[in-house]
Design a protein around this motif. Structure first.
Motif, PDB file in Angstrom:
ATOM      1  N   HIS A 448       0.834  -1.209   0.000  1.00 40.35           N
ATOM      2  CA  HIS A 448       0.000   0.000   0.000  1.00 40.35           C
ATOM      3  C   HIS A 448       0.867   1.257   0.000  1.00 40.35           C
ATOM      4  O   HIS A 448       0.546   2.249  -0.662  1.00 40.35           O
ATOM      5  CB  HIS A 448      -0.921   0.004   1.220  1.00 40.35           C
ATOM      6  N   TRP A 449       1.973   1.207   0.729  1.00 42.01           N
ATOM      7  CA  TRP A 449       2.905   2.333   0.765  1.00 42.01           C
ATOM      8  C   TRP A 449       3.491   2.583  -0.624  1.00 42.01           C
ATOM      9  O   TRP A 449       3.565   3.720  -1.091  1.00 42.01           O
ATOM     10  CB  TRP A 449       3.994   2.062   1.790  1.00 42.01           C
ATOM     11  N   ASP A 450       3.906   1.519  -1.290  1.00 41.84           N
ATOM     12  CA  ASP A 450       4.473   1.643  -2.638  1.00 41.84           C
ATOM     13  C   ASP A 450       3.450   2.177  -3.625  1.00 41.84           C
ATOM     14  O   ASP A 450       3.763   2.994  -4.493  1.00 41.84           O
ATOM     15  CB  ASP A 450       5.008   0.286  -3.114  1.00 41.84           C
ATOM     16  N   SER A 451       2.184   1.713  -3.486  1.00 39.05           N
ATOM     17  CA  SER A 451       1.139   2.190  -4.393  1.00 39.05           C
ATOM     18  C   SER A 451       0.908   3.682  -4.216  1.00 39.05           C
ATOM     19  O   SER A 451       0.708   4.418  -5.194  1.00 39.05           O
ATOM     20  CB  SER A 451      -0.167   1.433  -4.132  1.00 39.05           C
ATOM     21  N   TRP A 452       0.939   4.138  -2.980  1.00 38.71           N
ATOM     22  CA  TRP A 452       0.723   5.552  -2.714  1.00 38.71           C
ATOM     23  C   TRP A 452       1.903   6.407  -3.171  1.00 38.71           C
ATOM     24  O   TRP A 452       1.737   7.532  -3.659  1.00 38.71           O
ATOM     25  CB  TRP A 452       0.474   5.765  -1.226  1.00 38.71           C
ATOM     26  N   LEU A 453       3.120   5.867  -3.045  1.00 37.85           N
ATOM     27  CA  LEU A 453       4.324   6.655  -3.289  1.00 37.85           C
ATOM     28  C   LEU A 453       4.790   6.600  -4.734  1.00 37.85           C
ATOM     29  O   LEU A 453       5.286   7.594  -5.274  1.00 37.85           O
ATOM     30  CB  LEU A 453       5.444   6.161  -2.362  1.00 37.85           C
ATOM     31  N   TYR A 454       4.637   5.454  -5.388  1.00 35.40           N
ATOM     32  CA  TYR A 454       5.266   5.259  -6.696  1.00 35.40           C
ATOM     33  C   TYR A 454       4.277   5.088  -7.844  1.00 35.40           C
ATOM     34  O   TYR A 454       4.694   4.776  -8.957  1.00 35.40           O
ATOM     35  CB  TYR A 454       6.190   4.041  -6.649  1.00 35.40           C
ATOM     36  N   ILE A 455       2.997   5.265  -7.604  1.00 36.28           N
ATOM     37  CA  ILE A 455       2.001   5.179  -8.673  1.00 36.28           C
ATOM     38  C   ILE A 455       1.376   6.552  -8.850  1.00 36.28           C
ATOM     39  O   ILE A 455       0.970   7.190  -7.878  1.00 36.28           O
ATOM     40  CB  ILE A 455       0.925   4.122  -8.353  1.00 36.28           C
ATOM     41  N   TRP A 456       1.317   7.004 -10.078  1.00 34.78           N
ATOM     42  CA  TRP A 456       0.733   8.298 -10.378  1.00 34.78           C
ATOM     43  C   TRP A 456      -0.237   8.143 -11.547  1.00 34.78           C
ATOM     44  O   TRP A 456      -0.327   7.081 -12.158  1.00 34.78           O
ATOM     45  CB  TRP A 456       1.821   9.327 -10.680  1.00 34.78           C
ATOM     46  N   HIS A 457      -0.963   9.208 -11.848  1.00 31.09           N
ATOM     47  CA  HIS A 457      -1.972   9.165 -12.914  1.00 31.09           C
ATOM     48  C   HIS A 457      -1.681  10.244 -13.947  1.00 31.09           C
ATOM     49  O   HIS A 457      -1.215  11.337 -13.611  1.00 31.09           O
ATOM     50  CB  HIS A 457      -3.383   9.375 -12.360  1.00 31.09           C
ATOM     51  N   ILE A 458      -1.979   9.915 -15.203  1.00 32.75           N
ATOM     52  CA  ILE A 458      -1.889  10.882 -16.298  1.00 32.75           C
ATOM     53  C   ILE A 458      -3.186  10.845 -17.094  1.00 32.75           C
ATOM     54  O   ILE A 458      -3.952   9.883 -17.012  1.00 32.75           O
ATOM     55  CB  ILE A 458      -0.687  10.583 -17.232  1.00 32.75           C
ATOM     56  N   ASP A 459      -3.422  11.898 -17.855  1.00 32.08           N
ATOM     57  CA  ASP A 459      -4.603  11.928 -18.717  1.00 32.08           C
ATOM     58  C   ASP A 459      -4.452  10.920 -19.853  1.00 32.08           C
ATOM     59  O   ASP A 459      -3.360  10.705 -20.373  1.00 32.08           O
ATOM     60  CB  ASP A 459      -4.792  13.324 -19.313  1.00 32.08           C
ATOM     61  N   VAL A 460      -5.567  10.307 -20.214  1.00 35.13           N
ATOM     62  CA  VAL A 460      -5.576   9.444 -21.399  1.00 35.13           C
ATOM     63  C   VAL A 460      -5.633  10.369 -22.612  1.00 35.13           C
ATOM     64  O   VAL A 460      -6.636  11.045 -22.844  1.00 35.13           O
ATOM     65  CB  VAL A 460      -6.787   8.495 -21.392  1.00 35.13           C
ATOM     66  N   SER A 461      -4.549  10.431 -23.364  1.00 36.68           N
ATOM     67  CA  SER A 461      -4.450  11.382 -24.469  1.00 36.68           C
ATOM     68  C   SER A 461      -5.379  10.991 -25.609  1.00 36.68           C
ATOM     69  O   SER A 461      -5.708   9.814 -25.811  1.00 36.68           O
ATOM     70  CB  SER A 461      -3.008  11.454 -24.973  1.00 36.68           C
ATOM     71  N   SER A 462      -5.801  11.995 -26.360  1.00 37.71           N
ATOM     72  CA  SER A 462      -6.636  11.730 -27.535  1.00 37.71           C
ATOM     73  C   SER A 462      -5.864  10.929 -28.578  1.00 37.71           C
ATOM     74  O   SER A 462      -6.450  10.123 -29.313  1.00 37.71           O
ATOM     75  CB  SER A 462      -7.127  13.051 -28.134  1.00 37.71           C
ATOM     76  N   GLU A 463      -4.535  11.115 -28.627  1.00 41.37           N
ATOM     77  CA  GLU A 463      -3.719  10.342 -29.564  1.00 41.37           C
ATOM     78  C   GLU A 463      -3.762   8.857 -29.245  1.00 41.37           C
ATOM     79  O   GLU A 463      -3.831   8.011 -30.154  1.00 41.37           O
ATOM     80  CB  GLU A 463      -2.267  10.844 -29.560  1.00 41.37           C
ATOM     81  N   LEU A 464      -3.732   8.521 -27.961  1.00 39.43           N
ATOM     82  CA  LEU A 464      -3.812   7.117 -27.563  1.00 39.43           C
ATOM     83  C   LEU A 464      -5.175   6.530 -27.930  1.00 39.43           C
ATOM     84  O   LEU A 464      -5.264   5.421 -28.472  1.00 39.43           O
ATOM     85  CB  LEU A 464      -3.559   6.987 -26.060  1.00 39.43           C
ATOM     86  N   LYS A 465      -6.238   7.286 -27.652  1.00 37.93           N
ATOM     87  CA  LYS A 465      -7.578   6.792 -27.977  1.00 37.93           C
ATOM     88  C   LYS A 465      -7.733   6.565 -29.479  1.00 37.93           C
ATOM     89  O   LYS A 465      -8.270   5.541 -29.919  1.00 37.93           O
ATOM     90  CB  LYS A 465      -8.628   7.785 -27.488  1.00 37.93           C
ATOM     91  N   ILE A 466      -7.265   7.525 -30.247  1.00 38.83           N
ATOM     92  CA  ILE A 466      -7.382   7.396 -31.697  1.00 38.83           C
ATOM     93  C   ILE A 466      -6.553   6.227 -32.199  1.00 38.83           C
ATOM     94  O   ILE A 466      -6.976   5.476 -33.096  1.00 38.83           O
ATOM     95  CB  ILE A 466      -6.947   8.714 -32.379  1.00 38.83           C
ATOM     96  N   SER A 467      -5.364   6.040 -31.621  1.00 37.77           N
ATOM     97  CA  SER A 467      -4.507   4.931 -32.034  1.00 37.77           C
ATOM     98  C   SER A 467      -5.185   3.588 -31.786  1.00 37.77           C
ATOM     99  O   SER A 467      -5.185   2.699 -32.650  1.00 37.77           O
ATOM    100  CB  SER A 467      -3.171   4.999 -31.283  1.00 37.77           C
ATOM    101  N   VAL A 468      -5.797   3.424 -30.612  1.00 36.00           N
ATOM    102  CA  VAL A 468      -6.509   2.173 -30.301  1.00 36.00           C
ATOM    103  C   VAL A 468      -7.684   1.986 -31.244  1.00 36.00           C
ATOM    104  O   VAL A 468      -7.918   0.895 -31.773  1.00 36.00           O
ATOM    105  CB  VAL A 468      -6.983   2.183 -28.831  1.00 36.00           C
ATOM    106  N   PHE A 469      -8.432   3.060 -31.479  1.00 32.93           N
ATOM    107  CA  PHE A 469      -9.602   2.973 -32.355  1.00 32.93           C
ATOM    108  C   PHE A 469      -9.193   2.585 -33.774  1.00 32.93           C
ATOM    109  O   PHE A 469      -9.829   1.721 -34.406  1.00 32.93           O
ATOM    110  CB  PHE A 469     -10.335   4.319 -32.362  1.00 32.93           C
ATOM    111  N   ARG A 470      -8.138   3.212 -34.298  1.00 34.98           N
ATOM    112  CA  ARG A 470      -7.697   2.908 -35.661  1.00 34.98           C
ATOM    113  C   ARG A 470      -7.224   1.468 -35.795  1.00 34.98           C
ATOM    114  O   ARG A 470      -7.530   0.789 -36.787  1.00 34.98           O
ATOM    115  CB  ARG A 470      -6.574   3.861 -36.064  1.00 34.98           C
ATOM    116  N   GLU A 471      -6.472   0.984 -34.800  1.00 37.26           N
ATOM    117  CA  GLU A 471      -5.984  -0.394 -34.868  1.00 37.26           C
ATOM    118  C   GLU A 471      -7.149  -1.382 -34.872  1.00 37.26           C
ATOM    119  O   GLU A 471      -7.169  -2.339 -35.653  1.00 37.26           O
ATOM    120  CB  GLU A 471      -5.051  -0.676 -33.689  1.00 37.26           C
ATOM    121  N   LEU A 472      -8.123  -1.152 -33.997  1.00 37.05           N
ATOM    122  CA  LEU A 472      -9.267  -2.062 -33.938  1.00 37.05           C
ATOM    123  C   LEU A 472     -10.138  -1.945 -35.183  1.00 37.05           C
ATOM    124  O   LEU A 472     -10.669  -2.954 -35.677  1.00 37.05           O
ATOM    125  CB  LEU A 472     -10.098  -1.761 -32.684  1.00 37.05           C
ATOM    126  N   LYS A 473     -10.265  -0.751 -35.698  1.00 36.01           N
ATOM    127  CA  LYS A 473     -11.063  -0.572 -36.911  1.00 36.01           C
ATOM    128  C   LYS A 473     -10.412  -1.269 -38.096  1.00 36.01           C
ATOM    129  O   LYS A 473     -11.094  -1.919 -38.905  1.00 36.01           O
ATOM    130  CB  LYS A 473     -11.238   0.918 -37.194  1.00 36.01           C
TER     131      LYS A 473
END
Length: 707
Positions: A448-473
């Protein structure tokens, strides 16, 4: 006070007198607390309901651990305090030694306080935005039903015991009606959200199919009669996606909402492990293949938002004809009780304590404000707008749409739109043994200590979403038969390597166990990143950003959400790899930075497989990843990062399709998960194991030729 003093031992009295404490003042404080205890309880209960109404819905688009803890505490305390307050009111107060007037006043004061019992039932009914904190709470709906019966019986007993007058009795009848309806509404919502009930409500009517026995009997009788008979199967006509390219178009927000509500009726089956048909696939593909990626994701976000409402709120009840009827009844009943109370006791205002009268009106005001706010939220919702579509109330649907565009604009994400990040090299360089970490390790809290200290969050970029969508399409458009749908969903890097022509050299890295593949490509991605100085090209920078974001996200799932991945020994493999990395990097007097650490690893001669030298006891993959990184570094930067990006996208899609549906459902109340969004997108594009009906009824004809 006499009773209090008699109960105290002489030693305690002497100690109190010796310390100079005033027993009289303590007795006064105790008297004040006894007088105010029930008042504090009911006001606290009201405050918790206000907090739950306006804060509970936030958690479906927020990953804050603090908010989750506060909501959890409020959810538990709201019921506990209301039940305790009802128990407190059940004690009859008998005042001895007081004058008749004082005793009469106290008894009348007790009558107005027991009038708060139906308000407590109203609070136990909860708010529209939260009925279950987690999906497991809904499975306990029978316990809530028992609590409903017992608490209603207790409230009625408490109220009848006080022998109320007409000025309290008539308003109380209407408040009991509101409280019982509210409490029953919550219990019914919990039942509707339980997995067994959801599954039974979605199971289709049993379909025996064409009468095979009768058809074959006719065939046999015809042959026995000496006639020429032949069975011909006409091929089934099915609409397929065969066009090499489909023009993407932008649709209005109103269409997005309507499409999401229609698809939700079908695709909510995914959460209860029910199958879909080829008709569902064809209908969904026809919509999603022509949408812009942003709007395809918006439809999925609204669907998941509706699913959250179904599992954790009263949406399944209040958006029905009887739910709307109950809401009108509770509002009118509460308003009637408020008016009756203030009118009937107007001439007897001095017979009750002014504080209690004020608190009673606060409870009325709070109940009415909460009810009106809940009705406003119910009206400005996707459920209501979708229900009004096609009705004669066009002006009302347009008004609600305008409100939705204002309060829930299309540009705002319907989930957290965040992806967690965890990096192995950074963790190994920063995680140092200290006294705190040793103590936490002994207590089993190091993770739990490691999760609090060494895990962070970033925005899911539109480029990533588009990349996933294009690959699946691209996959969906290249599929020619139904078997290919399952084949593509089972790829976790193989298809990408084969298409790019590198399967022979790198195929070993994706044919390993899935958790091993994640660690191999995660470390190799970092080694390539820190060794690559040619990241000036904008497109290349985008590929690098997507690759690292998905790489860190997949490691987070492996370490902190292993239940969302296929079964394996990922945490053991991660621990062994970290241990070897710390030993290797700890040889230097000063800890290196990430770039220097990557170059140190790449300098190791890895011609021979580490397993051949070290054996198989340790599951570390540090230098296997080094071998993979060296192979990738032989490629030109453009080809290298295109390959890494496509492999990571394919691994992400594989993990999404293999995660069990109940774990996807659990994450809806924690801000949502990128893995769940990708899972829904794959299914809408026709890929997944849920499609088990690949054809309709066969069109068999019996052709009889006369001699």
């Amino acid at each position: 006070m006499l009773i209090l003093e008699k109960c105290q031992p002489p030693e305690w009295k002497a100690e109190m007198e010796g310390s100079g404490m005033n027993t009289h003042s303590m007795g006064s404080l105790l008297t004040v607390w006894n007088e105010w205890e029930i008042r504090v309880l009911v006001l606290t209960s009201l405050a918790l309901q206000v907090f739950l109404l306006f804060s509970a819905g936030i958690r479906k688009r927020n990953v804050s651990a603090l908010l989750s803890v506060l909501l959890w505490l409020a959810y538990l305390l709201a019921d506990s305090i209301a039940i305790y307050a009802l128990g407190y009111l059940s004690h009859t107060r008998v005042h001895r030694g007081a004058g008749d007037d004082a005793q009469s006043f106290l008894n009348r004061n007790h009558r107005i306080q027991v009038f708060w019992a139906p308000f407590l039932l109203l609070h136990l009914g909860g708010q529209d935005t939260i009925t279950a904190f987690s999906i497991e709470d809904s499975e306990l709906w029978k316990r809530h039903l028992l609590s409903l019966l017992s608490q209603v019986a207790l409230a009625v007993y408490v109220f009848s015991k006080s022998r109320p007058g007409a000025d309290i009795l008539y308003p109380a009848v209407f408040m009991f009606l509101s409280g019982i309806l509210k409490y029953g509404e919550r219990t019914w919502a919990l039942k509707c959200a339980s997995m067994d009930n959801l599954r039974s409500g979605m199971v289709t009517t049993p379909d025996p199919g064409p009468n095979y026995a009768k058809f074959m009997e006719e065939y046999r009788f015809t042959r026995e009669a000496g006639l020429q008979a032949e069975i011909i199967i006409e091929p089934e006509r099915r609409a397929g996606v065969t066009a090499p390219a489909i023009t993407e178009e932008t649709v209005p927000y109103a269409t997005v909402i309507t499409e999401a509500r229609c698809f939700f009726v079908t695709f909510k089956r995914l959460f209860v492990n029910l199958i879909l048909s080829f008709q569902d696939r064809t209908m969904s593909q026809a919509t999603f293949l022509r949408l812009m990626p942003e709007q395809a994701y918006k439809i999925i976000e609204i669907e998941l938002s509706l699913m959250y409402d179904t599992l954790h709120s009263k949406a399944a009840v209040i958006h029905t004809w009887y739910g709307r009827l109950f809401r009108c009844v509770t509002l009118v009943s509460t308003m009637t009780a408020c008016v009756l109370f203030n009118v009937l006791h107007k001439g007897r205002r001095r017979s009750y304590d002014g504080i209690d009268v004020l608190i009673t009106n606060l409870l009325f005001g709070g109940a009415l404000c909460l009810e009106l706010s809940a009705i406003g939220m119910m009206l400005v919702s996707y459920w209501t707008y979708a229900a009004l579509q096609g009705s004669i109330c066009h002006w009302l649907s347009h008004l609600i749409l305008r409100c939705i565009k204002y309060f829930r604009p299309e540009s705002r994400a319907k989930w957290s739109n965040l992806m967690a990040q965890h990096n192995l090299i950074s963790f190994c360089l920063q995680d140092k043994p200290t006294l705190v970490t040793k103590i936490l390790g002994l207590l089993g809290l190091k993770g739990h200590w490691d999760s609090w200290l060494y895990i962070w969050h970033i925005d899911v970029s539109s480029e990533l979403k588009i990349s996933v969508f294009r690959e699946l399409k691209d996959k969906a458009l290249s599929i020619v038969d139904t078997e290919s749908y399952r084949k593509f969903s089972n790829h976790r890097g193989q298809w990408a390597l084969q298409c790019k022509g590198y399967y022979k050299e790198l195929g070993w890295s994706v044919e390993a166990e899935f958790d091993e593949s994640i660690l191999l490509w995660h470390i190799a991605t970092d080694l390539c990143f820190y060794s690559d100085d040619s990241n000036d090209d904008a497109k290349l920078t985008e590929y690098v950003s997507i690759s690292r974001a998905v790489s860190n996200y997949m490691l987070f799932l492996l370490v902190a959400r292993p239940f969302m991945l296929t079964a394996g020994i990922g945490q053991i493999r991660f621990g062994d790899t970290c241990a070897e990395a710390k030993n290797f990097l700890g040889r230097e007097a000063a800890r290196p930075d990430e770039r220097a650490a990557a170059r140190m690893v790449l300098e190791v001669n890895a011609e021979i497989a580490p397993r051949d030298v070290k054996g198989d006891r340790s599951k570390s993959v540090l230098f296997d990843a080094c071998r993979l990184a060296k192979s990738l570094l032989e490629l030109p930067p453009g080809k290298r990062w295109r390959l890494i990006r496509v492999v990571w996208v394919e691994m992400l899609c594989y993990a999404a399709s293999k995660c069990r549906s109940n774990f996807h459902a659990k994450q809806l109340s924690n801000g949502g998960e990128l893995l769940t969004v990708v899972w829904f997108l794959m299914t809408h594009l026709g890929m997944g194991e849920q499609y088990r009906i690949e054809a309709g009824h066969a069109r068999a004809k019996l052709i009889v030729e006369k001699n």
